[in-house]
Design a protein around this motif. Structure first.
Motif, short mmCIF file in Angstrom:
data_model
loop_
_atom_site.label_atom_id
_atom_site.label_comp_id
_atom_site.label_asym_id
_atom_site.label_seq_id
_atom_site.Cartn_x
_atom_site.Cartn_y
_atom_site.Cartn_z
N GLY A 1 6.02 31.58 -1.64
CA GLY A 1 5.97 31.73 -0.19
C GLY A 1 7.34 31.69 0.46
O GLY A 1 7.46 31.46 1.67
N THR A 2 8.41 31.86 -0.33
CA THR A 2 9.76 31.88 0.22
C THR A 2 10.61 32.88 -0.56
O THR A 2 10.31 33.19 -1.72
CB THR A 2 10.44 30.50 0.15
OG1 THR A 2 11.81 30.63 0.50
CG2 THR A 2 10.34 29.90 -1.25
N HIS A 3 11.64 33.38 0.11
CA HIS A 3 12.54 34.29 -0.60
C HIS A 3 13.51 33.52 -1.48
O HIS A 3 14.25 34.12 -2.25
CB HIS A 3 13.34 35.12 0.42
CG HIS A 3 12.50 36.12 1.15
ND1 HIS A 3 12.00 37.24 0.55
CD2 HIS A 3 12.06 36.15 2.43
CE1 HIS A 3 11.30 37.93 1.43
NE2 HIS A 3 11.31 37.29 2.58
N GLN A 4 13.57 32.20 -1.31
CA GLN A 4 14.51 31.41 -2.11
C GLN A 4 14.01 31.37 -3.55
O GLN A 4 13.00 30.74 -3.84
CB GLN A 4 14.63 29.99 -1.55
CG GLN A 4 15.67 29.16 -2.30
CD GLN A 4 15.86 27.80 -1.66
OE1 GLN A 4 16.00 27.70 -0.46
NE2 GLN A 4 15.84 26.76 -2.47
N ASN A 5 14.72 32.05 -4.40
CA ASN A 5 14.22 32.22 -5.75
C ASN A 5 15.41 32.35 -6.71
O ASN A 5 16.26 33.21 -6.51
CB ASN A 5 13.37 33.49 -5.81
CG ASN A 5 12.63 33.61 -7.12
OD1 ASN A 5 12.29 32.61 -7.73
ND2 ASN A 5 12.41 34.85 -7.56
N PRO A 6 15.51 31.52 -7.73
CA PRO A 6 14.62 30.42 -8.12
C PRO A 6 14.63 29.31 -7.07
O PRO A 6 15.47 29.31 -6.18
CB PRO A 6 15.22 29.95 -9.44
CG PRO A 6 16.66 30.32 -9.35
CD PRO A 6 16.70 31.60 -8.58
N GLU B 1 14.12 27.62 7.39
CA GLU B 1 13.54 28.12 8.63
C GLU B 1 13.17 26.93 9.50
O GLU B 1 12.57 25.98 9.01
CB GLU B 1 12.26 28.88 8.24
CG GLU B 1 11.78 29.89 9.23
CD GLU B 1 10.60 30.64 8.64
OE1 GLU B 1 10.73 31.20 7.54
OE2 GLU B 1 9.53 30.64 9.28
N HIS B 2 13.56 26.96 10.75
CA HIS B 2 13.17 25.87 11.65
C HIS B 2 13.19 26.36 13.09
O HIS B 2 13.80 27.40 13.40
CB HIS B 2 14.11 24.67 11.50
CG HIS B 2 15.43 24.88 12.16
ND1 HIS B 2 15.76 24.30 13.36
CD2 HIS B 2 16.51 25.62 11.80
CE1 HIS B 2 16.99 24.69 13.70
NE2 HIS B 2 17.45 25.48 12.76
N ASN C 1 18.14 30.23 8.51
CA ASN C 1 19.50 30.02 8.02
C ASN C 1 19.62 30.31 6.53
O ASN C 1 18.75 29.95 5.75
CB ASN C 1 19.94 28.58 8.29
CG ASN C 1 20.09 28.30 9.77
OD1 ASN C 1 20.41 29.19 10.54
ND2 ASN C 1 19.83 27.06 10.17
N PHE C 2 20.74 30.92 6.17
CA PHE C 2 20.99 31.24 4.76
C PHE C 2 22.21 30.46 4.29
O PHE C 2 23.22 30.41 4.98
CB PHE C 2 21.25 32.74 4.60
CG PHE C 2 20.22 33.60 5.26
CD1 PHE C 2 18.87 33.36 5.09
CD2 PHE C 2 20.60 34.66 6.09
CE1 PHE C 2 17.91 34.15 5.72
CE2 PHE C 2 19.66 35.45 6.71
CZ PHE C 2 18.30 35.19 6.53
N PHE C 3 22.10 29.92 3.10
CA PHE C 3 23.16 29.05 2.59
C PHE C 3 23.45 29.39 1.13
O PHE C 3 22.69 29.01 0.23
CB PHE C 3 22.71 27.59 2.72
CG PHE C 3 23.78 26.59 2.45
CD1 PHE C 3 24.75 26.29 3.39
CD2 PHE C 3 23.84 25.92 1.22
CE1 PHE C 3 25.75 25.36 3.13
CE2 PHE C 3 24.83 24.99 0.95
CZ PHE C 3 25.78 24.71 1.91
N ASN D 1 19.94 21.72 8.84
CA ASN D 1 19.10 22.91 9.03
C ASN D 1 19.43 24.02 8.04
O ASN D 1 18.87 25.12 8.13
CB ASN D 1 19.23 23.43 10.46
CG ASN D 1 18.59 22.49 11.46
OD1 ASN D 1 17.64 21.78 11.12
ND2 ASN D 1 19.11 22.46 12.67
N TYR D 2 20.37 23.73 7.14
CA TYR D 2 20.66 24.66 6.04
C TYR D 2 20.12 24.12 4.73
O TYR D 2 19.42 24.79 3.99
CB TYR D 2 22.17 24.87 5.90
CG TYR D 2 22.76 25.74 6.99
CD1 TYR D 2 22.89 27.12 6.80
CD2 TYR D 2 23.19 25.19 8.19
CE1 TYR D 2 23.43 27.93 7.79
CE2 TYR D 2 23.73 25.99 9.18
CZ TYR D 2 23.85 27.36 8.98
OH TYR D 2 24.37 28.15 9.96
#
Lengths: 245, 308
Positions: free
Chosen positions: A37-42, A57-58, A68-70, A211-212
């Motif tokens: 359910g997220t693009h954060q992969n792995p 996301e917030h 936010n992308f980190f 928030n990151y």
């Protein structure tokens, strides 16, 4: 002349080119993944991923959803706690190259026990090092040491199409970071540089660090010092046991 | 204020720094780089001095350039005579001390000092590719051709580089689409792919990769189409090939099977800092060996890429 990354998250579109380039350059193994359910992969850094674009996301105070992308990676600390702790256990397991400022995990990390490796891991205020449980090897971003010492850019910087990833002399990167911060502050008054004095991977954040990512900036010094203190306590005993055979 | 000591100018220092870095990266080439370090540093230093020395400049004529006539084509080089003599005085002793068999440079220096050797005419012969005149001159002095060519390349390179710098702004406004230098008509010694462009879009940095050729003699650089051989303008992809080491794709051989020539190319987008274009070819000699092993010939022949 020490080097540094300047990572301008205000320009990051989360294309993950850096993540992929890192994996490809280091010829790291693939991950078995699933849709979470997220693009954060792995989902997290691991021995096969030295670089990971984290997604957060917030909803802010005025009801706007911020995404936010980190692009997380080793910060190559100016005084690396991981090295200080590792030196107490096994000298040479972790090195810092004075010329580039790169913090490097060597094959000797395989000789660290699982418990010792955990102490090293916990000493990192950014939660970066990972251990391969099968081989015992600890690993993380190498600053593309072999590329940089050949005069090349790190793979993640070379491939970045947005100008998020920058690399060069530390002084030049600090100058660029401050210049860019002044520009970004016009739109995001709370923009900040994350630990610019202590790290060689300087992040520009437009939002609060939490928030990151939980470890976007170093925690308050007390917990870290305590870990280092505890690790130091064990040092004489380890040496005694080692001498006793 | 510009110093008059060639070995202490910024460009001379840059050559020395680049050589030191390159030696660390490519220790196998260290001996070669050490031998050429001082001559190339002095050559760069002389160019620094000459670029600030006002001389009567040649006309930059767009109509002639459009037809492929380089600025110094048919020039009698009289305007360069003092620089050529100064370069000879500075460079020949350095060449003599830099190589184990440097006596030949001493013989050339003696011949220049006594006025027997018409330096300007020999440089003209070098620019014209008149190897017969060069051979005769070498024989007259009693040295092998290669020593004389190296000496002339160094001397002419220093002087014409100074001139090229003075002409740079004027030349920038002209169109030059040929595979040889618009200043001295020499072949390129190295090509580069340019860094990413500033595309003026907040969240996008891209482009770059434009091909530039760097003159093998005077170092002037100019834009050239990327899909063609600078030696023969062949743009057929089936007769051109690119060779590189798997982990160093930014340093490559661009070879053409039509003219059988090759030119080394470096992709600046991969470099943290621009390499020094005078010193860098010596760090790429392994590619010259590989290319020539495959039967290709360098577009620009010089002392470090000529193997017997």
């Amino acid at each position: 002349m020490p080097k540094a990354f300047f990572i301008d998250t205000s320009r990051c579109t989360a294309c993950r080119g850096c993540q992929l380039a890192c994996k490809e350059w280091h010829e790291l193994p693939t991950n078995k993944t699933k849709q979470r359910g997220t693009h954060q992969n792995p989902p997290d850094l691991n021995p096969g991923n030295y670089k990971l674009v984290r997604f957060n996301e917030h909803m802010d105070d005025i009801g706007v959803v911020r995404w936010n992308f980190f692009p997380d990676q080793c910060r190559h600390c100016v005084v690396p706690p991981c090295k200080e702790v590792a030196d107490m256990i096994l000298e040479g397991a972790i090195l810092r190259d004075d010329t580039t400022g790169a913090v490097l995990f060597t094959d000797k990390t395989k000789q660290l026990s699982a418990d010792d490796a955990q102490v090293v891991r916990e000493s990192c205020p950014y939660d970066i090092p990972r251990r391969n449980e099968e081989t015992g090897l600890m690993s993380k971003c190498t600053m593309c040491f072999e590329r940089v010492t050949s005069g090349m850019l790190p793979a993640c910087v070379k491939v970045c199409p947005t100008g998020t990833m920058n690399f060069g002399e530390r002084e030049a990167m600090l100058e660029l970071a401050n210049k860019r911060l002044a520009e970004v502050k016009k739109t995001f008054p709370n923009a900040m540089l994350a630990d610019p004095d202590f790290t060689s991977a300087i992040f520009l954040l437009t939002d609060a660090p939490e928030n990151y990512h939980t470890y976007a900036v170093a925690a308050a010094p007390e917990p870290m010092d305590r870990k280092r203190f505890l690790a130091g306590l064990g040092k004489p005993l380890r040496r005694v046991f080692a001498n006793l055979g | 204020m510009m110093t008059t000591t060639p070995g202490a100018t910024p460009s001379a220092q840059a050559v020395q720094n680049a050589m030191a870095s390159a030696r660390a990266i490519r220790p196998a080439h260290a001996e070669l780089m050490t031998a050429f370090e001082k001559p190339l540093a002095i050559r760069a230093g002389l160019s620094d001095i000459f670029r600030g020395d006002a001389i009567p400049l040649p006309d930059v004529r767009p109509d002639r350039l459009a037809q492929g006539a380089a600025v110094l084509m048919d020039d009698d080089l009289l305007r360069l005579a003092p620089w050529l003599l100064q370069a000879a005085r500075e460079l020949l002793p350095v060449l003599e001390s830099s190589f184990p068999n440097g006596d030949a440079f001493h013989a050339i220096a003696t011949s220049v000092a006594t006025g027997e050797f018409a330096l300007r005419e020999k440089v003209r012969a070098l620019l014209d590719g008149d190897s017969a005149t060069i051979s005769q001159s070498a024989e007259a002095i009693g040295v092998q051709d290669g020593f004389l060519v190296l000496a002339l390349q160094m001397i002419a390179g220093a002087a014409i580089a100074g001139l090229a710098e003075q002409l740079r702004n004027e030349l920038a406004h002209t169109n030059w689409s040929y595979g040889y230098c618009p200043v001295c008509a020499s072949a390129p010694g190295l090509s580069t792919l340019s860094r990413k462009d500033d595309v003026q879009v907040e969240a996008l940095i891209g482009g770059g990769g434009k091909k530039y050729l760097h003159c093998g003699l005077c170092g002037y650089n100019w834009r050239f189409k990327r899909n063609a051989c600078p030696g023969c303008s062949n743009d057929d992809p089936h007769s051109r090939e690119v060779l590189y080491a798997e982990k160093a794709q930014h340093e490559r051989i661009e070879a053409c099977s039509k003219c059988n020539g090759y030119l080394l190319c470096v992709d600046l987008r991969e470099y943290e800092q621009d390499p020094n274009f005078l010193a860098h070819p010596l760090a790429l000699v392994h590619l010259d060996i590989l290319a020539q092993g495959k039967g290709y010939a360098p577009l620009s022949r010089c002392a470090w890429n000529s193997f017997s």
